[in-house]
Design an enzyme around this catalytic site. Structure first.
Site, PDB file in Angstrom:
ATOM      1  N   VAL A  29       0.864  -1.175   0.000  1.00 55.29           N
ATOM      2  CA  VAL A  29       0.000   0.000   0.000  1.00 55.29           C
ATOM      3  C   VAL A  29       0.897   1.219   0.000  1.00 55.29           C
ATOM      4  CG1 VAL A  29      -1.804   1.250   1.222  1.00 55.29           C
ATOM      5  CG2 VAL A  29      -1.749  -1.248   1.294  1.00 55.29           C
ATOM      6  N   CYS A  30       0.617   2.124  -0.934  1.00 56.57           N
ATOM      7  CA  CYS A  30       1.507   3.262  -1.119  1.00 56.57           C
ATOM      8  C   CYS A  30       0.719   4.483  -1.572  1.00 56.57           C
ATOM      9  CB  CYS A  30       2.548   2.916  -2.167  1.00 56.57           C
ATOM     10  SG  CYS A  30       1.804   2.545  -3.784  1.00 56.57           S
ATOM     11  N   ASN A  31       1.452   5.503  -1.927  1.00 55.69           N
ATOM     12  CA  ASN A  31       0.871   6.694  -2.550  1.00 55.69           C
ATOM     13  C   ASN A  31       1.124   6.651  -4.051  1.00 55.69           C
ATOM     14  OD1 ASN A  31      -0.281   8.068  -0.380  1.00 55.69           O
ATOM     15  ND2 ASN A  31       1.689   8.905   0.231  1.00 55.69           N
TER      16      ASN A  31
END
Length: 103
Positions: free
Chosen positions: A9-11
């Site tokens: 999960v990231c930007n």
């Protein structure tokens, strides 16, 4: 061959794609088929079905509660170790993922 399916999960940043390469390389070196996918938090719901573990980048650690609610306790969720993420240490992140799945 051992297999693990990891969701990061990231930007949606470039650092995550580099980490994916490092994790997959570490897996290959250890005879582990590591499949890694990266998604922003808002796009997770449709990509959880075949995942073994969800790892959050330190920059989205504030989303941990939201992600845990999303997986409903069916998949382990954790924040990637800050130093492992900062140094793009694929071996360490892979070991973190494996440890979460095995416990």
């Amino acid at each position: 061959m051992k297999k693990i399916n990891i969701l990061l999960v990231c930007n949606a940043g470039m650092s995550t794609s580099l980490l994916i390469e490092k994790i997959e390389k570490a897996g290959a070196e250890q005879a582990i088929e590591a499949t890694v996918d990266a998604r922003p938090v808002d796009d997770l719901k449709n990509h959880l079905a075949d995942k073994d573990v969800v790892l959050l980048g330190p920059q989205v650690r504030f989303k941990e509660k939201q992600v845990k609610e999303m997986v409903e306790g069916k998949i382990p969720v954790s924040i990637i170790d800050m130093s492992a993420y900062g140094t793009m240490n694929g071996v360490k992140v892979l070991q973190q993922a494996i440890s979460l799945v095995e416990n």
